[in-house]
Scaffold this motif. Sequence first.
Motif, PDB file in Angstrom:
ATOM      1  N   ALA A 389      -7.672  -8.336   3.068  1.00 23.34           N
ATOM      2  CA  ALA A 389      -6.464  -8.444   3.882  1.00 23.34           C
ATOM      3  C   ALA A 389      -5.431  -7.484   3.311  1.00 23.34           C
ATOM      4  CB  ALA A 389      -5.933  -9.867   3.883  1.00 23.34           C
ATOM      5  N   VAL A 390      -4.344  -7.282   4.069  1.00 23.50           N
ATOM      6  CA  VAL A 390      -3.282  -6.377   3.640  1.00 23.50           C
ATOM      7  C   VAL A 390      -1.938  -7.037   3.894  1.00 23.50           C
ATOM      8  CG1 VAL A 390      -2.233  -4.102   3.932  1.00 23.50           C
ATOM      9  CG2 VAL A 390      -4.710  -4.371   4.211  1.00 23.50           C
ATOM     10  N   VAL A 391      -1.037  -6.915   2.930  1.00 18.56           N
ATOM     11  CA  VAL A 391       0.348  -7.364   3.072  1.00 18.56           C
ATOM     12  C   VAL A 391       1.226  -6.120   2.998  1.00 18.56           C
ATOM     13  CG1 VAL A 391       2.194  -8.803   2.160  1.00 18.56           C
ATOM     14  CG2 VAL A 391      -0.186  -9.579   2.016  1.00 18.56           C
ATOM     15  N   LEU A 392       2.027  -5.894   4.035  1.00 16.60           N
ATOM     16  CA  LEU A 392       2.848  -4.686   4.115  1.00 16.60           C
ATOM     17  C   LEU A 392       4.322  -5.002   3.970  1.00 16.60           C
ATOM     18  CD1 LEU A 392       1.087  -2.858   7.083  1.00 16.60           C
ATOM     19  CD2 LEU A 392       0.824  -2.417   4.639  1.00 16.60           C
ATOM     20  N   MET A 393       5.016  -4.113   3.278  1.00 11.01           N
ATOM     21  CA  MET A 393       6.453  -4.242   3.091  1.00 11.01           C
ATOM     22  C   MET A 393       7.054  -2.841   3.003  1.00 11.01           C
ATOM     23  SD  MET A 393       6.329  -5.534  -0.895  1.00 11.01           S
ATOM     24  CE  MET A 393       8.095  -5.735  -1.019  1.00 11.01           C
ATOM     25  N   GLY A 394       8.376  -2.734   3.114  1.00 10.58           N
ATOM     26  CA  GLY A 394       9.035  -1.453   2.909  1.00 10.58           C
ATOM     27  C   GLY A 394       9.356  -0.723   4.193  1.00 10.58           C
ATOM     28  N   ALA A 395      10.123   0.343   4.047  1.00  5.18           N
ATOM     29  CA  ALA A 395      10.700   1.052   5.189  1.00  5.18           C
ATOM     30  C   ALA A 395       9.652   1.666   6.111  1.00  5.18           C
ATOM     31  CB  ALA A 395      11.654   2.138   4.679  1.00  5.18           C
ATOM     32  N   ASP A 396       8.577   2.206   5.543  1.00  2.00           N
ATOM     33  CA  ASP A 396       7.592   2.923   6.352  1.00  2.00           C
ATOM     34  C   ASP A 396       6.280   2.158   6.492  1.00  2.00           C
ATOM     35  OD1 ASP A 396       9.293   5.098   6.797  1.00  2.00           O
ATOM     36  OD2 ASP A 396       8.710   6.046   4.915  1.00  2.00           O
ATOM     37  N   ARG A 397       6.337   0.831   6.389  1.00  2.00           N
ATOM     38  CA  ARG A 397       5.123   0.031   6.455  1.00  2.00           C
ATOM     39  C   ARG A 397       4.404   0.174   7.789  1.00  2.00           C
ATOM     40  NH1 ARG A 397       9.518  -3.011   7.228  1.00  2.00           N
ATOM     41  NH2 ARG A 397       9.518  -4.583   8.915  1.00  2.00           N
ATOM     42  N   VAL A 398       5.152   0.469   8.858  1.00  2.00           N
ATOM     43  CA  VAL A 398       4.519   0.608  10.171  1.00  2.00           C
ATOM     44  C   VAL A 398       3.507   1.750  10.175  1.00  2.00           C
ATOM     45  CG1 VAL A 398       6.306   2.149  11.100  1.00  2.00           C
ATOM     46  CG2 VAL A 398       4.956   0.731  12.652  1.00  2.00           C
ATOM     47  N   LEU A 399       3.720   2.788   9.381  1.00  2.00           N
ATOM     48  CA  LEU A 399       2.772   3.897   9.322  1.00  2.00           C
ATOM     49  C   LEU A 399       1.442   3.447   8.734  1.00  2.00           C
ATOM     50  CD1 LEU A 399       5.153   6.736   8.034  1.00  2.00           C
ATOM     51  CD2 LEU A 399       4.482   6.223  10.395  1.00  2.00           C
ATOM     52  N   VAL A 400       1.506   2.584   7.725  1.00  2.00           N
ATOM     53  CA  VAL A 400       0.276   2.029   7.152  1.00  2.00           C
ATOM     54  C   VAL A 400      -0.372   1.088   8.155  1.00  2.00           C
ATOM     55  CG1 VAL A 400      -0.732   0.885   5.152  1.00  2.00           C
ATOM     56  CG2 VAL A 400       1.394   2.166   4.884  1.00  2.00           C
ATOM     57  N   ALA A 401       0.446   0.285   8.830  1.00  2.00           N
ATOM     58  CA  ALA A 401      -0.073  -0.650   9.833  1.00  2.00           C
ATOM     59  C   ALA A 401      -0.808   0.084  10.951  1.00  2.00           C
ATOM     60  CB  ALA A 401       1.068  -1.488  10.402  1.00  2.00           C
ATOM     61  N   GLU A 402      -0.266   1.210  11.387  1.00  2.00           N
ATOM     62  CA  GLU A 402      -0.909   1.984  12.455  1.00  2.00           C
ATOM     63  C   GLU A 402      -2.251   2.551  11.994  1.00  2.00           C
ATOM     64  OE1 GLU A 402       2.142   4.773  13.334  1.00  2.00           O
ATOM     65  OE2 GLU A 402       3.253   3.411  14.652  1.00  2.00           O
ATOM     66  N   ALA A 403      -2.311   3.008  10.749  1.00  2.00           N
ATOM     67  CA  ALA A 403      -3.577   3.515  10.212  1.00  2.00           C
ATOM     68  C   ALA A 403      -4.601   2.390  10.103  1.00  2.00           C
ATOM     69  CB  ALA A 403      -3.351   4.172   8.858  1.00  2.00           C
ATOM     70  N   LEU A 404      -4.151   1.209   9.705  1.00  2.00           N
ATOM     71  CA  LEU A 404      -5.049   0.059   9.628  1.00  2.00           C
ATOM     72  C   LEU A 404      -5.570  -0.318  11.013  1.00  2.00           C
ATOM     73  CD1 LEU A 404      -3.001  -1.971   7.032  1.00  2.00           C
ATOM     74  CD2 LEU A 404      -5.402  -1.327   6.722  1.00  2.00           C
ATOM     75  N   ALA A 405      -4.716  -0.272  12.005  1.00  2.00           N
ATOM     76  CA  ALA A 405      -5.139  -0.600  13.368  1.00  2.00           C
ATOM     77  C   ALA A 405      -6.195   0.375  13.870  1.00  2.00           C
ATOM     78  CB  ALA A 405      -3.925  -0.602  14.297  1.00  2.00           C
ATOM     79  N   ARG A 406      -6.105   1.638  13.452  1.00  2.00           N
ATOM     80  CA  ARG A 406      -7.069   2.643  13.894  1.00  2.00           C
ATOM     81  C   ARG A 406      -8.399   2.559  13.159  1.00  2.00           C
ATOM     82  NH1 ARG A 406      -2.225   5.818  14.412  1.00  2.00           N
ATOM     83  NH2 ARG A 406      -2.322   6.469  12.216  1.00  2.00           N
ATOM     84  N   HIS A 407      -8.336   2.277  11.843  1.00  2.00           N
ATOM     85  CA  HIS A 407      -9.537   2.420  11.022  1.00  2.00           C
ATOM     86  C   HIS A 407     -10.054   1.122  10.412  1.00  2.00           C
ATOM     87  CE1 HIS A 407      -9.037   6.746  11.316  1.00  2.00           C
ATOM     88  NE2 HIS A 407      -7.774   6.595  10.976  1.00  2.00           N
ATOM     89  N   ALA A 408      -9.274   0.059  10.459  1.00  2.00           N
ATOM     90  CA  ALA A 408      -9.716  -1.237   9.927  1.00  2.00           C
ATOM     91  C   ALA A 408      -9.126  -2.367  10.774  1.00  2.00           C
ATOM     92  CB  ALA A 408      -9.296  -1.375   8.465  1.00  2.00           C
ATOM     93  N   PRO A 409      -9.400  -2.357  12.086  1.00  2.00           N
ATOM     94  CA  PRO A 409      -8.751  -3.322  12.969  1.00  2.00           C
ATOM     95  C   PRO A 409      -9.128  -4.773  12.689  1.00  2.00           C
ATOM     96  CG  PRO A 409     -10.504  -2.132  14.109  1.00  2.00           C
ATOM     97  CD  PRO A 409     -10.302  -1.442  12.803  1.00  2.00           C
ATOM     98  N   GLU A 410     -10.259  -4.974  12.002  1.00  2.00           N
ATOM     99  CA  GLU A 410     -10.690  -6.339  11.710  1.00  2.00           C
ATOM    100  C   GLU A 410     -10.008  -6.926  10.473  1.00  2.00           C
ATOM    101  OE1 GLU A 410     -12.840  -3.677   9.029  1.00  2.00           O
ATOM    102  OE2 GLU A 410     -12.262  -3.594  11.138  1.00  2.00           O
ATOM    103  N   VAL A 411      -9.291  -6.121   9.716  1.00  2.00           N
ATOM    104  CA  VAL A 411      -8.647  -6.591   8.485  1.00  2.00           C
ATOM    105  C   VAL A 411      -7.321  -7.273   8.824  1.00  2.00           C
ATOM    106  CG1 VAL A 411      -7.618  -5.894   6.293  1.00  2.00           C
ATOM    107  CG2 VAL A 411      -9.738  -4.807   7.079  1.00  2.00           C
ATOM    108  N   PRO A 412      -7.121  -8.531   8.391  1.00  2.00           N
ATOM    109  CA  PRO A 412      -5.843  -9.215   8.655  1.00  2.00           C
ATOM    110  C   PRO A 412      -4.681  -8.495   7.975  1.00  2.00           C
ATOM    111  CG  PRO A 412      -7.522 -10.775   7.927  1.00  2.00           C
ATOM    112  CD  PRO A 412      -8.077  -9.412   7.700  1.00  2.00           C
ATOM    113  N   VAL A 413      -3.562  -8.396   8.677  1.00  2.00           N
ATOM    114  CA  VAL A 413      -2.373  -7.723   8.159  1.00  2.00           C
ATOM    115  C   VAL A 413      -1.173  -8.653   8.300  1.00  2.00           C
ATOM    116  CG1 VAL A 413      -0.810  -5.759   8.388  1.00  2.00           C
ATOM    117  CG2 VAL A 413      -3.267  -5.447   8.762  1.00  2.00           C
TER     118      VAL A 413
END
Length: 475
Positions: A389-413
């Motif tokens: 799983a991934v826990v996101l924080m910080g100003a640019d976390r959406v950029l990491v979230a978008e990459a996760l959605a593209r390449h690891a959509p099954e991983v809980p965020v």
Amino acid sequence: MSTRDWQGKHVTVAGLGVSGIPAARVLHGLGAVVTVVNDGDDAGARAQAAQLEAEGIAVRLGDGATLPEGTGLVVTAPGWKPDKPLFTAAADAGVEVWGDVELAWRLRGLDGREAAPWLAVTGTNGKTTTVRMLASILEAAGLRTAAVGNIGVSLLDAVLGEDKYDVLAVELSSYQLHWAPSLRAHSAAVLNLAPDHLDWHGSMAAYAADKGRIYEGNTVACVYNAADPATEDLVREADVVEGCRAIGFTLGAPGPSQLGVVDGILVDRAFVENRQKHAQELAEVSDVNPPAPHNIANALAAAALARAFGVAPAAVRDGLRAFRPDAHRIEHVADVAGVAYVDDSKATNTHAAEASLAAYDPIVWIAGGLAKGAEFDELVRVSAQRLRAVVLMGADRVLVAEALARHAPEVPVVDIDRTDTGAMAAAVREAAGLAQPGDTVLLAPACASMDMFTNYNERGEAFADAVRTLAAEHA
């Protein structure tokens, strides 16, 4: 050089701070006429200026663009970008620009004093750890040494102070190398190359070229990463002293003129009599602390530089065993309910985070912060199979979230949508809820910290504090 060369020489020092102030004082002490220029004019700068002016050093605040009249040399803080108007004016006037490293290099033999050779290290990641490992190995060999450059003892203090050294372990950034045209190390290593500081250098090619300066004029060994062809390319392009050798390091079995790993043993096939057929055992993988893959690579690079300087195999082993990593570098904080919590707050870019993620499986990853223009697709793609799983924080976390959605959509965020001082504690609690026994909760943000914290140290401390609180609750 001699002290006479500096008498009455007009030198402009660009920037107050950790490099500018010592440089100004050293030059003033040598008899130069020193003027410090600084862009900022805040309370801190005024206090620093007052101290220097009391010592007879002129300071101009709020005007870092104008070249003082009569300047014969500019010495700059490494962070000042090459396109600053001050440097354009210097070039137009035919005035050289040196960094603090160049100044130290030029002064190392001042008035005939003994000049210790430099073993130099650069790379996008791992510089500090490798230099400290190298210093530990050199000390184990009985050599008088210090870790200098970006860490430890100031380079100017090391070359001008009363302490005498046999050899210096020198960490150098791309900024410092850009402003050090005459540096010529005994041996040097480029650990890796990945996009970083491109806003300063202007392009990846310029960034790599500045890193490659570390090889210029090497006399014994240019150490490169066999897994990173760009570092070997820099060796090929370097103008070195005849007889200087290219020495690779690899996490696999080494070929001739390489150091590598065989059956859990760090071995040397570079600095042995018959490197076509023989290898020298240096240490065990378990002697490296911690034995994560990228840290083993750091150890091999440090060992290669030490061996280039003639250090015996036993000293490599003893130095690695004695080494203790700095805080917030893949630092194990605690085990709580069967889950390991690891602080790698120093992983401030994607290359460092990728190396950190490669050391654990499965992982609950805490990431995010200031992206500095980075893209996260490749990092997520190569690491996806390790992620619980991934826990996101910080100003640019959406950029990491978008990459996760593209390449690891099954991983809980989980998204931590807050920037107050309790955000890290919230992230740790969310991670704890997602982790299973045997997992690792890993803080490897892949981003800078300044959106929420003063620096990566403060971010790491916030993580460690939250983990210790969690551990106390489970005690």
